[in-house]
Design a protein around this motif. Structure first.
Motif, PDB file in Angstrom:
ATOM      1  N   LEU A 174       1.028  -1.539   0.243  1.00  0.00           N
ATOM      2  CA  LEU A 174       0.012  -0.076   0.253  1.00  0.00           C
ATOM      3  C   LEU A 174       0.648   1.679   0.022  1.00  0.00           C
ATOM      4  O   LEU A 174       2.169   1.395  -0.082  1.00  0.00           O
ATOM      5  N   ASP A 175       0.006   2.399  -0.055  1.00  0.00           N
ATOM      6  CA  ASP A 175       0.983   3.579  -0.595  1.00  0.00           C
ATOM      7  C   ASP A 175       1.520   4.297   0.565  1.00  0.00           C
ATOM      8  O   ASP A 175       2.466   4.966   1.065  1.00  0.00           O
ATOM      9  N   ASP A 176       1.033   3.862   2.311  1.00  0.00           N
ATOM     10  CA  ASP A 176       0.835   4.518   3.027  1.00  0.00           C
ATOM     11  C   ASP A 176       1.942   3.593   3.907  1.00  0.00           C
ATOM     12  O   ASP A 176       2.819   3.636   5.429  1.00  0.00           O
ATOM     13  N   GLY A 177       2.781   2.369   3.496  1.00  0.00           N
ATOM     14  CA  GLY A 177       4.054   0.860   3.557  1.00  0.00           C
ATOM     15  C   GLY A 177       3.486   0.559   4.200  1.00  0.00           C
ATOM     16  O   GLY A 177       4.722  -0.212   4.896  1.00  0.00           O
ATOM     17  N   ARG A 178       2.292  -0.197   3.935  1.00  0.00           N
ATOM     18  CA  ARG A 178       1.856  -1.330   5.030  1.00  0.00           C
ATOM     19  C   ARG A 178       1.688  -2.311   4.150  1.00  0.00           C
ATOM     20  O   ARG A 178       1.344  -1.781   2.773  1.00  0.00           O
ATOM     21  N   ARG A 179       1.566  -3.519   4.610  1.00  0.00           N
ATOM     22  CA  ARG A 179       1.969  -5.156   3.632  1.00  0.00           C
ATOM     23  C   ARG A 179       0.363  -5.883   4.151  1.00  0.00           C
ATOM     24  O   ARG A 179       0.981  -5.882   5.264  1.00  0.00           O
ATOM     25  N   LEU A 180      -0.454  -6.097   2.950  1.00  0.00           N
ATOM     26  CA  LEU A 180      -1.233  -6.906   3.657  1.00  0.00           C
ATOM     27  C   LEU A 180      -1.601  -8.542   3.173  1.00  0.00           C
ATOM     28  O   LEU A 180      -0.888  -8.713   1.569  1.00  0.00           O
ATOM     29  N   SER A 181      -1.224  -9.297   3.497  1.00  0.00           N
ATOM     30  CA  SER A 181      -0.482 -10.865   2.525  1.00  0.00           C
ATOM     31  C   SER A 181      -2.288 -11.828   3.468  1.00  0.00           C
ATOM     32  O   SER A 181      -2.771 -11.791   4.589  1.00  0.00           O
ATOM     33  N   HIS A 182      -2.637 -12.490   2.343  1.00  0.00           N
ATOM     34  CA  HIS A 182      -2.665 -13.549   2.826  1.00  0.00           C
ATOM     35  C   HIS A 182      -2.659 -15.370   1.649  1.00  0.00           C
ATOM     36  O   HIS A 182      -1.880 -14.808   0.576  1.00  0.00           O
ATOM     37  N   CYS A 183      -2.523 -16.086   2.470  1.00  0.00           N
ATOM     38  CA  CYS A 183      -2.227 -17.496   1.770  1.00  0.00           C
ATOM     39  C   CYS A 183      -3.309 -18.165   1.721  1.00  0.00           C
ATOM     40  O   CYS A 183      -3.861 -18.461   2.576  1.00  0.00           O
ATOM     41  N   VAL A 184      -3.897 -18.847   0.458  1.00  0.00           N
ATOM     42  CA  VAL A 184      -4.233 -20.404   0.236  1.00  0.00           C
ATOM     43  C   VAL A 184      -4.065 -21.369   0.377  1.00  0.00           C
ATOM     44  O   VAL A 184      -2.862 -20.888  -0.911  1.00  0.00           O
ATOM     45  N   THR A 185      -4.437 -22.178   0.433  1.00  0.00           N
ATOM     46  CA  THR A 185      -3.354 -23.502  -0.041  1.00  0.00           C
ATOM     47  C   THR A 185      -4.207 -24.469  -0.842  1.00  0.00           C
ATOM     48  O   THR A 185      -5.576 -24.345  -0.729  1.00  0.00           O
ATOM     49  N   ARG A 186      -3.801 -25.290  -1.902  1.00  0.00           N
ATOM     50  CA  ARG A 186      -4.682 -25.923  -2.553  1.00  0.00           C
ATOM     51  C   ARG A 186      -5.608 -26.702  -2.566  1.00  0.00           C
ATOM     52  O   ARG A 186      -6.431 -27.112  -2.385  1.00  0.00           O
ATOM     53  N   LYS A 187      -4.958 -27.183  -1.096  1.00  0.00           N
ATOM     54  CA  LYS A 187      -5.785 -28.457  -0.095  1.00  0.00           C
ATOM     55  C   LYS A 187      -7.005 -27.470   0.084  1.00  0.00           C
ATOM     56  O   LYS A 187      -7.938 -28.292   0.207  1.00  0.00           O
ATOM     57  N   GLN A 188      -6.525 -26.646   0.826  1.00  0.00           N
ATOM     58  CA  GLN A 188      -8.026 -25.669   1.344  1.00  0.00           C
ATOM     59  C   GLN A 188      -9.087 -25.549  -0.141  1.00  0.00           C
ATOM     60  O   GLN A 188     -10.070 -25.628   0.350  1.00  0.00           O
ATOM     61  N   THR A 189      -8.600 -25.008  -1.376  1.00  0.00           N
ATOM     62  CA  THR A 189      -9.369 -24.821  -2.097  1.00  0.00           C
ATOM     63  C   THR A 189      -9.959 -25.954  -2.465  1.00  0.00           C
ATOM     64  O   THR A 189     -10.934 -26.105  -3.141  1.00  0.00           O
ATOM     65  N   ALA A 190      -9.669 -26.496  -2.689  1.00  0.00           N
ATOM     66  CA  ALA A 190      -9.720 -28.377  -3.171  1.00  0.00           C
ATOM     67  C   ALA A 190     -11.320 -29.288  -2.661  1.00  0.00           C
ATOM     68  O   ALA A 190     -11.679 -29.818  -2.399  1.00  0.00           O
ATOM     69  N   ALA A 191     -11.035 -28.446  -0.839  1.00  0.00           N
ATOM     70  CA  ALA A 191     -11.311 -28.909   0.509  1.00  0.00           C
ATOM     71  C   ALA A 191     -13.229 -28.595  -0.079  1.00  0.00           C
ATOM     72  O   ALA A 191     -14.297 -28.757   1.077  1.00  0.00           O
ATOM     73  N   ALA A 192     -12.948 -27.846  -0.488  1.00  0.00           N
ATOM     74  CA  ALA A 192     -14.046 -26.832  -0.193  1.00  0.00           C
ATOM     75  C   ALA A 192     -15.243 -27.550  -1.383  1.00  0.00           C
ATOM     76  O   ALA A 192     -14.375 -27.385  -2.331  1.00  0.00           O
ATOM     77  N   PRO A 193     -16.406 -27.860  -1.015  1.00  0.00           N
ATOM     78  CA  PRO A 193     -17.311 -28.358  -1.735  1.00  0.00           C
ATOM     79  C   PRO A 193     -18.401 -27.088  -3.039  1.00  0.00           C
ATOM     80  O   PRO A 193     -18.346 -26.248  -2.258  1.00  0.00           O
ATOM     81  N   THR A 194     -17.985 -28.256  -4.240  1.00  0.00           N
ATOM     82  CA  THR A 194     -19.100 -27.433  -5.106  1.00  0.00           C
ATOM     83  C   THR A 194     -20.190 -27.538  -5.119  1.00  0.00           C
ATOM     84  O   THR A 194     -20.314 -29.225  -5.829  1.00  0.00           O
ATOM     85  N   ASP A 195     -21.726 -27.085  -5.453  1.00  0.00           N
ATOM     86  CA  ASP A 195     -22.265 -27.262  -5.804  1.00  0.00           C
ATOM     87  C   ASP A 195     -22.998 -27.515  -7.429  1.00  0.00           C
ATOM     88  O   ASP A 195     -23.274 -26.205  -8.198  1.00  0.00           O
ATOM     89  N   VAL A 196     -22.797 -28.563  -7.636  1.00  0.00           N
ATOM     90  CA  VAL A 196     -22.738 -28.495  -9.213  1.00  0.00           C
ATOM     91  C   VAL A 196     -24.084 -28.410  -9.534  1.00  0.00           C
ATOM     92  O   VAL A 196     -24.159 -28.159 -10.902  1.00  0.00           O
ATOM     93  N   LEU A 197     -25.420 -28.625  -9.388  1.00  0.00           N
ATOM     94  CA  LEU A 197     -26.267 -28.477  -9.902  1.00  0.00           C
ATOM     95  C   LEU A 197     -27.327 -26.887  -9.638  1.00  0.00           C
ATOM     96  O   LEU A 197     -27.348 -26.546 -10.490  1.00  0.00           O
ATOM     97  N   ALA A 198     -26.191 -26.049  -8.712  1.00  0.00           N
ATOM     98  CA  ALA A 198     -26.501 -24.887  -8.331  1.00  0.00           C
ATOM     99  C   ALA A 198     -25.760 -23.958  -9.516  1.00  0.00           C
ATOM    100  O   ALA A 198     -25.720 -23.305 -10.544  1.00  0.00           O
ATOM    101  N   LYS A 199     -24.444 -24.522 -10.267  1.00  0.00           N
ATOM    102  CA  LYS A 199     -23.136 -24.252 -10.969  1.00  0.00           C
ATOM    103  C   LYS A 199     -24.144 -24.523 -12.541  1.00  0.00           C
ATOM    104  O   LYS A 199     -24.259 -23.686 -13.277  1.00  0.00           O
TER     105      LYS A 199
END
Length: 436
Positions: A373-398
């Protein structure tokens, strides 16, 4: 005399029996397949490649070109399922093959169809393990190179071929295998799935007709040559169906119409978007870090079209930050949106050299997005592939979302048939995808 690798594989394909749990996973895969196929087939979403494909490969129901068209259409949006061990998209090839062959089967049993699909996904995962770590990294596209072999195995199961004919079919599919990741970001990638499905149909019909080709040593040669010195042929059969690959690690159903190698980056950007105390205008720079080589598939840095944007970490991160949603309509063949492209220009890739190389274990993949950011701050977030894969997808809603333009009554009937509660439902689905 010992049984050859192809003989053992043929026996496993033809005689192992999935259970109801695997059939239910297969039903979910069928729903997701139609959610990706029908928007293109019915013309609900523009795809400039479809008419050239139809003109170049005119098809009759049940023909090899019918399989090619289905494979192309089901993969055209790059929204179809993914399998981690396979490093590719099983259903676009396997189901396109099975649905094509089903056109000529008047007495089609839904459980036999689902079982063939299950063993096809099993072979996808097994081939992904057996080919080793260098195949994909070298620039080969597993959906194309491995998918045709897997779909051929599924087709042999559906058509009740003999072990000997199955061996011939598998060898014929292996000798046709081809497909380069250099086509990513274009309609050529979807055509890979079409070519693989057509090869499967041709291979099984040649074998069924008594074509004389090598029964043994072809799969061994395939793994040796295209494994590039890293093949593990014993993994092709060891522990077959224990657990079934359609269950573990399972099919991954995409929530975003972009390369699977971008999804954890998208979710990291979503998390940052709702962080308090900053505005998008305050972003000076954006870094995305990941294990070395984890950006092999999403390799496009400056997307010019939405299709290229599917394979650009920069573009999807910017889209997620700006809009908070990855909308299908922004990932077609039109030019990229200027506001997204401008923010994407601030994204820099910074591989995390302390992490193991991605090709050693893709399951350890992560994406860490950091905002400067322009005020010198840093914001960071990490997501793993396992976390993404573990979240269910409602295929009928899709499916309902992708086909929202259809009349409600027609959509409800389609959703009911996709439950495959009886054989008649499967026959109606087969009729639905006849050539246009």
């Amino acid at each position: 005399m010992s049984i050859s690798l192809s003989g053992q594989l043929a026996d496993a394909l033809l005689h192992t029996r999935p259970r109801d749990e695997q059939r239910q996973r297969a039903r979910e895969g069928v729903v997701d397949y139609f959610a990706c196929l029908l928007p293109v087939q019915l013309g609900l979403l523009d795809d400039a490649g479809l008419e050239p494909v139809r003109r170049a490969f005119p098809a009759q129901p049940g023909s090899d070109n019918h399989a090619l068209q289905l494979g192309y259409m089901s993969h055209a949006l790059d929204f179809d399922d993914y399998h981690a061990t396979f490093r590719g998209h099983p259903s676009a090839v396997v189901l396109s093959t099975l649905l094509t062959l089903a056109q000529s089967l008047p007495h089609l049993d839904r459980n036999a169809f689902l079982d063939a699909y299950v063993v096809g996904v099993e072979l996808c995962g097994r081939l992904g393990k057996a080919i080793g770590t260098r195949h994909y990294a070298a620039g080969l596209h597993s959906t194309a190179t491995l998918g045709g072999i897997a779909a051929t195995g599924a087709a042999c199961r559906l058509l009740h071929l003999s072990v000997e004919h199955t061996q011939v079919a598998l060898g014929l599919a292996a000798t046709q295998a081809a497909g380069l990741r250099a086509q990513f970001g274009s309609a050529g990638k979807a055509l890979h799935a079409g070519f693989a499905a057509r090869q499967a149909v041709d291979s099984v019909r040649l074998a069924q007709g008594g074509f004389a080709a090598q029964r043994d040593a072809v799969l061994e040669a395939f793994l040796d040559i295209l494994g590039l010195g890293a093949a593990r042929p014993d993994d092709l059969l060891a522990g077959w169906g224990a657990p079934w690959r359609i269950s573990v690690p399972g099919l991954e159903f995409k929530r975003y119409p972009t390369c699977g190698g971008t999804h954890s980056a998208i979710e990291a950007a979503f998390a940052l978007r709702v962080a308090e105390g900053f505005s998008l205008e305050a972003i000076d720079a954006i870094e995305v870090s990941f294990p070395p080589g984890a950006d092999t598939a999403p390799s496009i840095r400056q997307a010019q079209t939405g299709v290229q944007g599917r394979f650009s970490l920069e573009y999807v991160i910017a889209d997620a930050l700006l809009n908070g949603v990855i909308a299908l309509e922004r990932y077609g063949e039109q030019a990229v949106e200027p506001a997204i492209a401008a923010l994407a220009g601030k994204v820099r890739r910074v591989p995390d050299l302390s992490a193991p190389a991605d090709e050693l274990d893709p399951d350890l993949r992560f994406h860490r997005v950091t905002l400067h950011l322009d005020d010198g701050r840093r914001l960071s977030h990490c997501v793993t592939r396992k976390q993404t894969a573990a979240a269910p997808t409602d295929v009928l809603a899709k499916l309902r979302s992708n086909l929202h333009a259809l009349p409600g009554e027609r959509l409800d009937a389609l959703c009911a048939d996709l439950q495959l509660a009886d054989d008649a439902a499967l026959h109606r689905l087969v009729a639905l995808i006849r050539c246009h």
